[in-house]
Design a protein around this motif. Structure first.
Motif, PDB file in Angstrom:
ATOM      1  N   MET A   1      46.251  48.515  17.515  1.00 35.41           N
ATOM      2  CA  MET A   1      45.212  47.662  18.111  1.00 35.41           C
ATOM      3  C   MET A   1      45.854  46.645  19.043  1.00 35.41           C
ATOM      4  O   MET A   1      46.738  45.900  18.644  1.00 35.41           O
ATOM      5  CB  MET A   1      44.475  46.952  16.959  1.00 35.41           C
ATOM      6  N   ILE A   2      45.447  46.672  20.292  1.00 33.22           N
ATOM      7  CA  ILE A   2      45.975  45.716  21.257  1.00 33.22           C
ATOM      8  C   ILE A   2      44.865  44.713  21.585  1.00 33.22           C
ATOM      9  O   ILE A   2      43.868  45.059  22.204  1.00 33.22           O
ATOM     10  CB  ILE A   2      46.464  46.437  22.523  1.00 33.22           C
ATOM     11  N   ARG A   3      45.067  43.479  21.145  1.00 32.04           N
ATOM     12  CA  ARG A   3      44.051  42.451  21.413  1.00 32.04           C
ATOM     13  C   ARG A   3      44.311  41.826  22.774  1.00 32.04           C
ATOM     14  O   ARG A   3      45.449  41.631  23.170  1.00 32.04           O
ATOM     15  CB  ARG A   3      44.135  41.344  20.366  1.00 32.04           C
ATOM     16  N   PHE A   4      43.220  41.511  23.455  1.00 34.21           N
ATOM     17  CA  PHE A   4      43.372  40.866  24.763  1.00 34.21           C
ATOM     18  C   PHE A   4      42.095  40.103  25.071  1.00 34.21           C
ATOM     19  O   PHE A   4      41.054  40.329  24.434  1.00 34.21           O
ATOM     20  CB  PHE A   4      43.633  41.913  25.847  1.00 34.21           C
ATOM     21  N   GLU A   5      42.196  39.183  26.018  1.00 27.62           N
ATOM     22  CA  GLU A   5      40.993  38.533  26.520  1.00 27.62           C
ATOM     23  C   GLU A   5      40.935  38.718  28.015  1.00 27.62           C
ATOM     24  O   GLU A   5      41.956  38.908  28.671  1.00 27.62           O
ATOM     25  CB  GLU A   5      41.000  37.044  26.141  1.00 27.62           C
ATOM     26  N   LYS A   6      39.728  38.676  28.523  1.00 29.96           N
ATOM     27  CA  LYS A   6      39.535  39.044  29.922  1.00 29.96           C
ATOM     28  C   LYS A   6      38.616  38.050  30.607  1.00 29.96           C
ATOM     29  O   LYS A   6      37.661  37.556  30.008  1.00 29.96           O
ATOM     30  CB  LYS A   6      38.884  40.428  29.933  1.00 29.96           C
ATOM     31  N   THR A   7      38.916  37.766  31.865  1.00 25.05           N
ATOM     32  CA  THR A   7      38.004  36.943  32.657  1.00 25.05           C
ATOM     33  C   THR A   7      38.067  37.425  34.096  1.00 25.05           C
ATOM     34  O   THR A   7      38.953  38.189  34.466  1.00 25.05           O
ATOM     35  CB  THR A   7      38.378  35.446  32.563  1.00 25.05           C
ATOM     36  N   THR A   8      37.101  37.003  34.888  1.00 25.46           N
ATOM     37  CA  THR A   8      37.136  37.345  36.314  1.00 25.46           C
ATOM     38  C   THR A   8      37.065  36.043  37.101  1.00 25.46           C
ATOM     39  O   THR A   8      36.183  35.221  36.862  1.00 25.46           O
ATOM     40  CB  THR A   8      35.946  38.250  36.690  1.00 25.46           C
ATOM     41  N   LEU A   9      38.022  35.861  38.003  1.00 25.23           N
ATOM     42  CA  LEU A   9      38.023  34.635  38.820  1.00 25.23           C
ATOM     43  C   LEU A   9      36.915  34.734  39.870  1.00 25.23           C
ATOM     44  O   LEU A   9      36.402  35.816  40.154  1.00 25.23           O
ATOM     45  CB  LEU A   9      39.377  34.453  39.507  1.00 25.23           C
ATOM     46  N   GLY A  10      36.597  33.585  40.465  1.00 29.64           N
ATOM     47  CA  GLY A  10      35.542  33.531  41.472  1.00 29.64           C
ATOM     48  C   GLY A  10      35.782  34.476  42.647  1.00 29.64           C
ATOM     49  O   GLY A  10      34.845  34.977  43.266  1.00 29.64           O
ATOM     50  N   ASN A  11      37.045  34.736  42.952  1.00 28.23           N
ATOM     51  CA  ASN A  11      37.348  35.614  44.089  1.00 28.23           C
ATOM     52  C   ASN A  11      37.378  37.087  43.689  1.00 28.23           C
ATOM     53  O   ASN A  11      37.752  37.939  44.483  1.00 28.23           O
ATOM     54  CB  ASN A  11      38.690  35.209  44.717  1.00 28.23           C
ATOM     55  N   GLY A  12      37.008  37.374  42.449  1.00 24.12           N
ATOM     56  CA  GLY A  12      36.905  38.774  42.038  1.00 24.12           C
ATOM     57  C   GLY A  12      38.127  39.310  41.318  1.00 24.12           C
ATOM     58  O   GLY A  12      38.127  40.453  40.842  1.00 24.12           O
ATOM     59  N   LEU A  13      39.194  38.512  41.227  1.00 22.32           N
ATOM     60  CA  LEU A  13      40.396  39.003  40.543  1.00 22.32           C
ATOM     61  C   LEU A  13      40.130  39.079  39.031  1.00 22.32           C
ATOM     62  O   LEU A  13      39.722  38.106  38.419  1.00 22.32           O
ATOM     63  CB  LEU A  13      41.587  38.069  40.798  1.00 22.32           C
ATOM     64  N   ARG A  14      40.362  40.245  38.481  1.00 26.66           N
ATOM     65  CA  ARG A  14      40.227  40.399  37.035  1.00 26.66           C
ATOM     66  C   ARG A  14      41.545  40.009  36.371  1.00 26.66           C
ATOM     67  O   ARG A  14      42.605  40.464  36.809  1.00 26.66           O
ATOM     68  CB  ARG A  14      39.871  41.844  36.692  1.00 26.66           C
TER      69      ARG A  14
END
Lengths: 421, 428
Positions: A1-14
């Motif tokens: 199991m690989i845990r991670f968190e994710k967000t997307t910046l305003g300019n679209g960079l994931r």
């Protein structure tokens, strides 16, 4: 199991962060959604040449490598038909240095005419070293245009002819940058001794003010189904005849992808695999045989390649391969054998997980495929493949009209070891 | 607006924490080292034997024995061994160097004892069956003939011949005629002499768990080893081939492979740690002098580098590259120029600082996690040393001065001491 968190910046960079406090290192992986399939037919080899230029200095950082080495880091990159992927590892307390140089080259490049000229030459030497100067090295260059007639997978990532690389000009290279390199066309993964809070904050700091760009829309021609068997014979100064088979297979996200991969494992993963056991050890037709999938985003190739035992006619080897493929189509895979290849997948997956850079790359790849969460259900997808599905998929794959065959035969002229003293 | 012109502040790596292996001598005299670390339930096992190519009269003998251990034992047919290893998802890799041969296995911890049982049978009761031997020889000979068409392979082999002498245990390379001289008796004889040596040792890394580790040791203690020390053959004198430049003409090729280098010394030599630093500056990383000049400035090659290979009784330093045929002469001239600069001019502080930090970072990577640590540790123990060797290297990296580096270059980088091998074309 690989845990991670994710967000997307305003300019679209994931941005994805995978925290592993056990490592003193941090890995930074940036995947750009551009590969050789995005090239113009008149400018083949550009995506890869471009990867080289990404190390030639950016608007505020005259040299990419120096500041990274200065803080104990190491980096590299690769380009394939689908993506260009840049990666580095460094002591985690120096994460900012990695983000600084990576964000600056996303912001704007600043390479010179001299830089371009040198890297053109370096890429040409790479072309020679990996393809032209190796025995059997050009086989893949021959196979792609045989198997594909319209899709850009018909040309190899390294390039097709040296002239395209020689003629690359500064302006068109710049144009390539602005049409493909942008926050909204990239995925950034941080892994290792970086908490999600710190990772997101530092990523936003360095990448947040880079403006979104217009990405050239991807409109790739779809390869029409192949209608008849294709065949090519070439003669080259090599010591033994070789045989290459390429079948069209489904794209990476297709539900049959994992079955195709398992079929290639049944055929050639390990010394107990069918082709090795039967064609190398028992029938002694080949000195070396391999089956693998290209695993590309668009429909790829299921490849079988082998070098024939000295004196065995290529047709005899070919016939024996087709016999094995017929078994894959018609006979039910014994459950023990299916369990074996699934075990191999699961174990190899786990061995790969020990490396933070590998985890970072895989997270980027799955996010690019649609959703990084898939990383944790991938082995499950292999487990779900049934013996019936294997037969069904094999019947779809291993049809003569779906096949391109290359005979790569020994040219009757003295070889190096026969002439030199 | 953020300041993108000024490099962000950074920290220097001062100390590297790595797990210290535990060592135990089992009842049979086998030395077992363990590095218990990691989060996944997987184990790496490294078996090491003084069975390198130098101990056989033909290099092919040592290689064949190492490869054929998995091709049939008293207990298991080759097919069975392959079936079971693959079924357990084990990764099995035989390996060999001039001095040492071994087996490296990755396995899920839950299958550790089964997998070890298979490997144990390979080590203590291999049969070298006739049929498997014939297939092996045929395959290997074909691979060899394909390799002979590669400029890099030809240059590499010729280089060791030139340095050590064509018949020296460190110099001898594979020849086509060797394939006729191998038979089961030769293999069996070599195996008996080497794979039960009292100098054999095993390295266990990863997360076996306490009870499995105990079972594993019980198993390993059952390997019959000789109790007496090996009577090692004496080390013959090195007789380098006369002449400086050795050309293997391969006229069809569009690139030439280069090897330029000289004899050095084993890992325990007092100059070894400092040579690592000198080598890094010359050709040991992407920012090295050779890379910056010959690739990044001239574009003669896709890659150029240098490395030091320490052997038990000797060692060498070599520059390695494949360059466009038309650049061969220029590339050689530039390689010597870089050596001369290192002999003449002290390294500037900013470059040396960078190299120190880069090398410490590299060690940090090499010691990240149990399996990388095992890989590093294996080489150290194989040279008869312990982890204090790494601490010594770190101290050298941190404290070596530009003056010491120049002295070292004057001692070891004299162009007139170098041997050259060129496989390919020398276009003028």
């Amino acid at each position: 199991m690989i845990r991670f968190e994710k967000t997307t910046l305003g300019n679209g960079l994931r941005v994805l962060v995978h925290h592993d406090p056990a490592s003193p290192l941090a890995a930074v992986n940036i995947l750009y959604d551009v590969g050789s399939r995005d090239e113009d037919p008149g400018r083949i080899g550009f995506a890869h040449l471009f990867e080289h230029l990404m190390f030639g200095g950016s608007v505020n950082v005259p040299s990419y490598d120096t500041p990274l080495q200065q803080v104990g880091g190491e980096n590299n990159a690769f380009t394939n038909t689908d993506i260009t992927n840049y990666y580095l590892t460094l002591p985690s307390n120096n994460l900012d240095t990695g983000l600084w140089i990576e964000s600056d080259r996303m912001l704007e490049l600043n390479f010179t005419e001299k830089n371009l000229q040198v890297q053109r030459q370096v890429v040409i030497e790479e072309f020679k070293q990996r393809y032209l100067n190796q025995p059997y090295g050009d086989a893949i260059l021959l196979l792609r245009p045989l198997a594909y007639k319209v899709h850009p997978y018909r040309w190899p990532t390294i390039g097709r002819e040296i002239s395209h690389i020689q003629e690359a000009g500064l302006e068109e290279v710049k144009d390539f940058f602005y049409s493909h390199y942008a926050p909204n066309n990239a995925i950034l993964v941080l892994a290792g001794n970086v908490t999600p809070d710190r990772g997101f904050e530092r990523a936003a700091y360095w990448f947040g003010d880079i403006e979104r760009r217009n990405i050239r829309p991807r409109n790739l021609p779809v390869e029409p189904p192949q209608e008849s068997h294709r065949h090519l014979t070439v003669h080259r100064p090599v010591p033994f005849d070789a045989l290459y088979l390429a079948f069209h297979m489904p794209e990476r996200t297709h539900r049959d992808y994992h079955a195709c991969d398992l079929i290639s494992d049944i055929l050639s993963n390990g010394k107990s695999s069918r082709l090795y056991r039967s064609l190398v050890m028992e029938q002694k037709l080949f000195s070396d045989i391999n089956a693998y999938i290209t695993g590309e985003r668009d429909p790829g190739l299921f490849m079988i390649t082998g070098k024939l035992t000295d004196g065995v006619p290529v047709e005899a080897g070919e016939k024996a391969i087709h016999n094995e493929l017929e078994k894959m189509r018609e006979e039910r895979v014994p459950s023990h054998e299916l369990a074996k290849v699934k075990n191999q997948v699961e174990a190899n997956w786990l061995y790969g997980e020990t490396d933070i850079l590998n985890r970072a790359m895989n997270l980027a790849l799955f996010e690019w495929l649609g959703d990084a969460d898939m990383i944790n259900s991938e082995t499950e997808k292999y487990h779900k493949v049934t013996a019936e599905q294997i037969n069904q998929v094999a019947r779809n794959l291993f049809r003569m009209e779906n096949l391109s065959t290359l005979y790569y035969l020994r040219q009757k002229e003295p070889l190096n070891h026969e002439t030199s003293t | 607006m953020i300041d993108r012109k000024t490099p962000p502040p950074y920290g220097i790596i001062d100390k590297i924490r790595f797990p210290l292996p535990e060592q135990e001598i089992l009842g049979n005299g086998l030395s077992v080292h363990t590095i218990q670390d990691g989060v996944h339930d997987i184990v790496r096992l490294d078996y090491s034997f003084p069975a390198g190519s130098r101990y056989a009269s033909l290099p092919l003998t040592a290689f064949a024995v190492n490869q054929l251990l998995q091709e049939g034992t008293k207990k298991y047919h080759a097919r069975e061994l392959a079936e079971k290893l693959d079924y357990y998802g084990a990764v099995f890799k035989p390996w060999i160097t001039s001095d040492t041969a071994g087996l490296t296995v990755f396995t899920l911890s839950k299958h550790l004892i089964h997998v070890t049982g298979l490997v144990q049978s390979m080590i203590i009761e291999p049969l070298f069956p006739e049929e498997e031997l014939l297939v092996f020889l045929q395959k290997r000979k074909q691979q060899f003939l394909v390799e002979m068409e590669r400029v890099s392979y030809r240059a590499r082999n010729r280089f060791t011949e030139v340095l050590f002498g064509e018949n020296h245990p460190y110099g001898r390379t594979l020849r086509e005629d060797d394939f006729q001289l191998i038979n089961r008796e030769v293999l069996r004889h070599f195996w008996e002499n080497t794979y039960s040596s009292s100098q054999s040792w095993v390295l266990v890394s990863g997360k076996p768990g306490p009870s499995r580790l105990k079972d594993l040791k019980k198993k390993l203690a059952a390997i019959p080893l000789r109790t007496e020390k090996d009577a090692l053959p004496s080390f013959p004198d090195i007789e380098s081939c006369p002449g400086k430049r050795h050309v293997i003409p391969m006229t069809r090729h569009v690139q030439s492979a280069l090897r330029i280098g000289r004899l050095t010394f084993p890992r325990n030599h007092p100059d070894f740690p400092a040579m690592l630093v000198l080598n890094t500056i010359l050709g040991g990383y992407f920012g090295s002098r050779l890379m910056r000049n010959i690739r990044e400035d001239k574009g003669y090659t896709y890659g150029i580098g240098s490395f030091i290979l320490p052997l038990h009784n000797a060692g060498y330093l070599t520059v390695v590259s494949e360059v466009g045929s038309e650049y061969t002469a220029n590339a050689i001239a530039e390689i010597y120029r870089e050596m001369e600069i290192l002999q003449r001019e002290p390294v500037k502080d900013d470059e040396l600082d960078l190299v120190r930090n880069y090398m410490m970072g590299d060690l940090l990577r090499e010691l990240d996690g149990p399996f990388s640590t095992a890989e590093t540790y294996r080489h150290v123990v194989d040279a008869g040393m312990d982890m204090s060797h790494l601490l010594h290297i770190m101290e050298t990296i941190k404290h070596i001065t530009p003056g010491e580096i120049r002295e070292l270059a004057q001692k070891y980088l004299c162009p007139e001491d170098m041997k050259e091998v060129i496989a390919g074309r020398m276009d003028e």
